[in-house]
Design an enzyme around this catalytic site. Structure first.
Site, PDB file in Angstrom:
ATOM      1  N   SER A  85     -63.108 -19.430 -24.676  1.00  0.00           N
ATOM      2  CA  SER A  85     -61.804 -19.772 -25.003  1.00  0.00           C
ATOM      3  C   SER A  85     -61.709 -19.862 -26.463  1.00  0.00           C
ATOM      4  O   SER A  85     -60.908 -19.289 -27.218  1.00  0.00           O
ATOM      5  CB  SER A  85     -61.568 -21.157 -24.429  1.00  0.00           C
ATOM      6  OG  SER A  85     -61.633 -20.962 -23.020  1.00  0.00           O
ATOM      7  N   CYS A 113     -65.311 -22.335 -19.289  1.00  0.00           N
ATOM      8  CA  CYS A 113     -64.285 -23.044 -18.784  1.00  0.00           C
ATOM      9  C   CYS A 113     -63.351 -22.180 -17.664  1.00  0.00           C
ATOM     10  O   CYS A 113     -63.227 -22.796 -16.629  1.00  0.00           O
ATOM     11  CB  CYS A 113     -63.363 -23.044 -19.949  1.00  0.00           C
ATOM     12  SG  CYS A 113     -61.382 -23.893 -19.452  1.00  0.00           S
ATOM     13  N   CYS A 118     -63.441 -25.668 -16.310  1.00  0.00           N
ATOM     14  CA  CYS A 118     -62.128 -26.229 -16.164  1.00  0.00           C
ATOM     15  C   CYS A 118     -61.478 -25.671 -14.897  1.00  0.00           C
ATOM     16  O   CYS A 118     -60.806 -26.376 -14.110  1.00  0.00           O
ATOM     17  CB  CYS A 118     -61.506 -26.276 -17.460  1.00  0.00           C
ATOM     18  SG  CYS A 118     -62.202 -26.272 -18.829  1.00  0.00           S
ATOM     19  N   LYS A 121     -62.956 -25.782 -11.408  1.00  0.00           N
ATOM     20  CA  LYS A 121     -63.105 -27.050 -11.168  1.00  0.00           C
ATOM     21  C   LYS A 121     -61.754 -27.842 -10.549  1.00  0.00           C
ATOM     22  O   LYS A 121     -61.310 -28.568  -9.632  1.00  0.00           O
ATOM     23  CB  LYS A 121     -63.519 -27.888 -12.266  1.00  0.00           C
ATOM     24  CG  LYS A 121     -63.734 -29.238 -12.070  1.00  0.00           C
ATOM     25  CD  LYS A 121     -62.377 -30.098 -12.413  1.00  0.00           C
ATOM     26  CE  LYS A 121     -62.158 -30.011 -13.922  1.00  0.00           C
ATOM     27  NZ  LYS A 121     -63.033 -30.538 -15.106  1.00  0.00           N
ATOM     28  N   TYR A 258     -68.389 -36.864 -16.989  1.00  0.00           N
ATOM     29  CA  TYR A 258     -67.317 -36.534 -16.345  1.00  0.00           C
ATOM     30  C   TYR A 258     -67.491 -35.650 -15.156  1.00  0.00           C
ATOM     31  O   TYR A 258     -67.008 -35.640 -14.226  1.00  0.00           O
ATOM     32  CB  TYR A 258     -66.316 -36.236 -17.145  1.00  0.00           C
ATOM     33  CG  TYR A 258     -66.554 -34.838 -18.106  1.00  0.00           C
ATOM     34  CD1 TYR A 258     -66.154 -33.918 -17.466  1.00  0.00           C
ATOM     35  CD2 TYR A 258     -67.109 -35.068 -19.191  1.00  0.00           C
ATOM     36  CE1 TYR A 258     -66.232 -32.634 -18.126  1.00  0.00           C
ATOM     37  CE2 TYR A 258     -67.408 -33.725 -19.874  1.00  0.00           C
ATOM     38  CZ  TYR A 258     -66.781 -32.769 -19.505  1.00  0.00           C
ATOM     39  OH  TYR A 258     -67.085 -31.528 -20.180  1.00  0.00           O
ATOM     40  N   GLU A 262     -66.408 -35.973 -11.154  1.00  0.00           N
ATOM     41  CA  GLU A 262     -65.304 -34.948 -10.887  1.00  0.00           C
ATOM     42  C   GLU A 262     -65.952 -34.272  -9.544  1.00  0.00           C
ATOM     43  O   GLU A 262     -65.272 -34.295  -8.280  1.00  0.00           O
ATOM     44  CB  GLU A 262     -65.140 -33.960 -11.907  1.00  0.00           C
ATOM     45  CG  GLU A 262     -64.223 -34.454 -13.045  1.00  0.00           C
ATOM     46  CD  GLU A 262     -64.087 -33.515 -14.198  1.00  0.00           C
ATOM     47  OE1 GLU A 262     -63.091 -33.579 -14.872  1.00  0.00           O
ATOM     48  OE2 GLU A 262     -64.922 -32.627 -14.275  1.00  0.00           O
ATOM     49  N   ARG A 285     -70.009 -44.797 -18.803  1.00  0.00           N
ATOM     50  CA  ARG A 285     -70.123 -46.155 -19.552  1.00  0.00           C
ATOM     51  C   ARG A 285     -69.577 -46.080 -20.992  1.00  0.00           C
ATOM     52  O   ARG A 285     -69.288 -46.944 -21.487  1.00  0.00           O
ATOM     53  CB  ARG A 285     -71.535 -46.344 -19.668  1.00  0.00           C
ATOM     54  CG  ARG A 285     -72.215 -46.571 -18.209  1.00  0.00           C
ATOM     55  CD  ARG A 285     -73.800 -47.171 -18.659  1.00  0.00           C
ATOM     56  NE  ARG A 285     -74.517 -46.084 -19.273  1.00  0.00           N
ATOM     57  CZ  ARG A 285     -75.186 -45.179 -18.941  1.00  0.00           C
ATOM     58  NH1 ARG A 285     -75.009 -44.806 -17.316  1.00  0.00           N
ATOM     59  NH2 ARG A 285     -75.781 -44.120 -19.522  1.00  0.00           N
ATOM     60  N   GLY A 346     -76.449 -33.284 -18.072  1.00  0.00           N
ATOM     61  CA  GLY A 346     -76.479 -32.907 -19.338  1.00  0.00           C
ATOM     62  C   GLY A 346     -76.299 -31.393 -19.700  1.00  0.00           C
ATOM     63  O   GLY A 346     -76.561 -30.731 -18.866  1.00  0.00           O
ATOM     64  N   ARG A 403     -58.306 -21.009 -33.966  1.00  0.00           N
ATOM     65  CA  ARG A 403     -57.312 -20.583 -34.479  1.00  0.00           C
ATOM     66  C   ARG A 403     -57.004 -20.933 -35.822  1.00  0.00           C
ATOM     67  O   ARG A 403     -56.567 -20.129 -36.919  1.00  0.00           O
ATOM     68  CB  ARG A 403     -55.854 -21.079 -33.636  1.00  0.00           C
ATOM     69  CG  ARG A 403     -55.989 -20.280 -32.487  1.00  0.00           C
ATOM     70  CD  ARG A 403     -54.712 -20.952 -31.434  1.00  0.00           C
ATOM     71  NE  ARG A 403     -54.611 -20.327 -30.230  1.00  0.00           N
ATOM     72  CZ  ARG A 403     -54.189 -20.686 -29.261  1.00  0.00           C
ATOM     73  NH1 ARG A 403     -53.496 -21.757 -29.148  1.00  0.00           N
ATOM     74  NH2 ARG A 403     -53.888 -19.978 -28.028  1.00  0.00           N
ATOM     75  N   HIS A 529     -37.706 -44.575 -14.539  1.00  0.00           N
ATOM     76  CA  HIS A 529     -37.847 -45.364 -13.379  1.00  0.00           C
ATOM     77  C   HIS A 529     -37.387 -44.435 -11.991  1.00  0.00           C
ATOM     78  O   HIS A 529     -36.381 -43.949 -11.974  1.00  0.00           O
ATOM     79  CB  HIS A 529     -37.295 -46.753 -13.511  1.00  0.00           C
ATOM     80  CG  HIS A 529     -37.230 -47.688 -12.388  1.00  0.00           C
ATOM     81  ND1 HIS A 529     -38.480 -48.327 -12.063  1.00  0.00           N
ATOM     82  CD2 HIS A 529     -36.715 -48.039 -11.179  1.00  0.00           C
ATOM     83  CE1 HIS A 529     -38.499 -49.171 -11.018  1.00  0.00           C
ATOM     84  NE2 HIS A 529     -37.269 -49.090 -10.500  1.00  0.00           N
ATOM     85  N   GLU A 534     -43.851 -45.278 -16.873  1.00  0.00           N
ATOM     86  CA  GLU A 534     -42.930 -46.334 -17.511  1.00  0.00           C
ATOM     87  C   GLU A 534     -43.943 -47.636 -17.854  1.00  0.00           C
ATOM     88  O   GLU A 534     -43.226 -48.350 -18.575  1.00  0.00           O
ATOM     89  CB  GLU A 534     -41.616 -46.812 -16.372  1.00  0.00           C
ATOM     90  CG  GLU A 534     -42.359 -47.499 -15.328  1.00  0.00           C
ATOM     91  CD  GLU A 534     -41.020 -47.734 -14.421  1.00  0.00           C
ATOM     92  OE1 GLU A 534     -39.963 -48.531 -14.876  1.00  0.00           O
ATOM     93  OE2 GLU A 534     -40.693 -47.388 -13.281  1.00  0.00           O
TER      94      GLU A 534
END
Length: 567
Positions: A85, A113, A118, A121, A258, A262, A285, A346, A403, A529, A534
């Protein structure tokens, strides 16, 4: 040596099933290479230029190129190693300035990714979320969940997910072609001294050296395995998750980050008996405690078995008769009759083939390339960004970095100081429930500003979605939120949320924090709401914070909104 624009011949290219998933080439010999990372379903027409292959859609129409004055001295103004990416984003941005751009890539376009990260997943997270909704439907008057009318076909979603990824590969290919970027197929390394890029073709032909005024290293990373008897041989990485042909009946996920939470959440929601092994007391943690503790409670409520304070896995053995595995932990505990063990402990930067030592490129602990705020390495004309530098390892961060680097190198005086900020970067974890977080945790804020200068606003509640459920209040899944403010003006320096919709609500709040919003600014925005979001603009006590704004035009006390400047 330069490519010609003549299509000399075409041939079918089928990528090897043992190639690695990231935006580059081989990792160290100990790396676990992913079959899922490379297209063995797609036949892609390519042309040969000398001994090197270039997809036809990437052949440049040189008449359209407005190259720099130095272009004739180099094969490329900008040569990118790695078509993930970040690399693709930087290459395409550079091409808009009319310079000659090439990208060297061995595997499928899009990097980790798109191929084993990503995107697939999120597809599996969506599938797991649908499974959770089906499980919940009885609370809204729907029946049939416990009958044979509802079933899940792992192969169905896997096949369609993989087809989707191949489509994305094609989109990347077309976009790069439309941008006029050459895609060079092969394994890349830096020439000695960093003055060029050596590309070895896949077909075993002679290596070709390309000169480039600017070289970008954007090769990403790869999953690693801990040491231990039978661990590498009897487990898979996150890459291997996307190769699974069947939903495991029983699985062990090892890791506290993560990726671990996941994939553990996906497996459990889809029906796998799932255990999560963490080295210390809980997962995530390093996140704010309201996130890690709430997720820990929710994972237990969902039925995930959490093995704590294990210090990791000692070894994995296999019953030769059944093929089932026994996971033996460092603290002596055992998990038996396991079908799949997934190690998510890792990742490391993919740098081994790059000849960094020969090029003189400096590295830090873990093998990461040292780059400054402008993505520059210590070697003139050589740059690096994304996971390979180890700052913030997120796809959007790599895209933004790429970029901005292209802008600074080729965009003219207005971009001479262009760079990205690694401050206030929003992050989403697609756990079950999802997490959104930006800024400092409460502990980090106290350490940075002092306890007397930090104020935290908290809320925990059951989403209205669970309102009709006729169950005890404690049994309803919880949404938890925290605003962390610093200073007399109560500048919001951290925002954290876990619960239904957290992934989609964070982006807008991220803009507010990047612009320096205060608690008073949050209170000045009228609530939507009924929504969970909110809660962030109605945190108790509402409207009593010091009336100071971080906005360029104050929104406080009924002030008129901002107006654009006159032309």
């Amino acid at each position: 040596m330069k490519f010609t624009n003549t299509l000399q011949s075409t041939m079918l290219f089928v990528a090897s099933a043992k190639r690695f998933a990231t935006a580059f080439t081989h990792g160290p010999a100990s790396a676990n290479y992913s079959v899922a990372a490379f297209a063995n379903l797609r036949q892609n027409a390519v042309s040969t230029a000398g001994s090197l292959k270039v997809r036809p859609s990437f052949l440049r129409n040189s008449a359209l190129s407005m190259s720099t004055e130095d272009s004739d001295e180099y094969d490329y103004d900008y040569l990118v190693i790695g078509a993930g990416s970040g690399g693709i984003a930087s290459a395409r941005r550079a091409a808009t300035y009319g310079v000659k751009v090439g990208v060297v890539e061995k595997g499928r376009l899009g990097g980790t990714c798109v191929n084993v990260g990503c995107v697939p997943k999120k597809v599996m997270w969506n599938a797991a979320s649908i499974a959770e909704t089906l499980h919940d439907m009885k609370h809204y008057g729907f029946s049939g969940y416990d009958s044979d009318a509802i079933s899940f076909n792992w192969n169905f979603i896997k096949e369609n997910r993989d087809k989707y990824i191949v489509r994305l590969n094609g989109i990347y290919e077309r976009n790069m072609g439309n941008s006029g970027v050459d895609n060079i197929l092969g394994t890349a390394s830096l020439a000695d001294g960093g003055k060029g890029v050596v590309v070895k073709p896949d077909d075993g032909g002679d290596a070709v050296t390309y000169s480039a005024k600017n070289i970008l290293i954007a090769t990403g990373g790869y999953p690693t395995f801990p040491d231990g008897e039978g661990i590498r041989e009897n487990s898979i990485s996150s890459d291997g998750f996307f190769e699974l042909e069947e939903l495991p009946g029983k699985a062990v996920v090892v890791g506290a980050g993560y990726i671990a939470v996941e994939l553990a959440g996906v497996l459990q929601a889809l029906g796998t008996d799932t255990s999560l092994v963490v080295r210390k007391n809980m997962a995530l943690r390093e996140f704010d405690e309201i996130l890690s503790e709430t997720l820990d409670n929710e994972m237990q409520r969902q039925g995930i078995n959490i093995f704590r304070d294990t210090n990791g896995v000692e070894k994995i053995t296999v019953d030769e008769a059944t093929g089932l595995k026994t996971v033996i932990l460092q603290n002596g505990e055992k998990i038996e009759e396991v079908e799949t063990v997934l190690m998510a402990t890792g990742r490391s930067p993919l740098v081994a083939p790059l000849n960094l030592d020969g090029a003189g490129v400096a590295q830090k602990d873990g093998g990461y390339i040292i780059a400054d705020d402008y993505s520059a390495t210590n070697v003139d004309g050589v740059f690096a960004l994304g996971d390979v530098v180890g700052n913030i390892e997120l796809t959007p961060m790599a895209i933004a970095s790429g970029r901005r680097l292209a802008d600074r190198l080729f965009g003219g005086p207005q971009f001479e100081n262009a760079k990205v900020s690694y401050d206030m970067v929003p992050t989403v974890v697609f756990s079950h429930p999802p997490i959104g977080t930006i800024g400092l945790s409460e502990a980090q804020a106290v350490e940075q500003y002092g306890e007397d200068n930090v104020k935290a606003y908290r809320s925990k509640f059951a989403n209205l979605y669970y309102g009709p459920w006729q169950v005890e209040a404690d049994d309803k899944p919880k949404t938890a939120m925290k605003l962390i403010c610093a200073g007399e003006e109560e500048l919001v320096v951290g925002l954290h949320v876990i619960g239904m919709g957290a992934d989609e609500m964070l982006q807008g709040f991220g803009i507010a924090l990047k612009m320096g919003a205060t608690k008073a600014d949050f209170d000045s925005c009228v609530a939507l709401h009924p929504t969970a979001a909110e809660e962030f603009v109605t945190m108790f006590p509402w409207g009593l914070s010091k009336q100071e704004t971080g906005a360029k035009v104050s929104p406080l006390n009924g002030a008129d909104g901002p107006e654009p400047s006159s032309a």
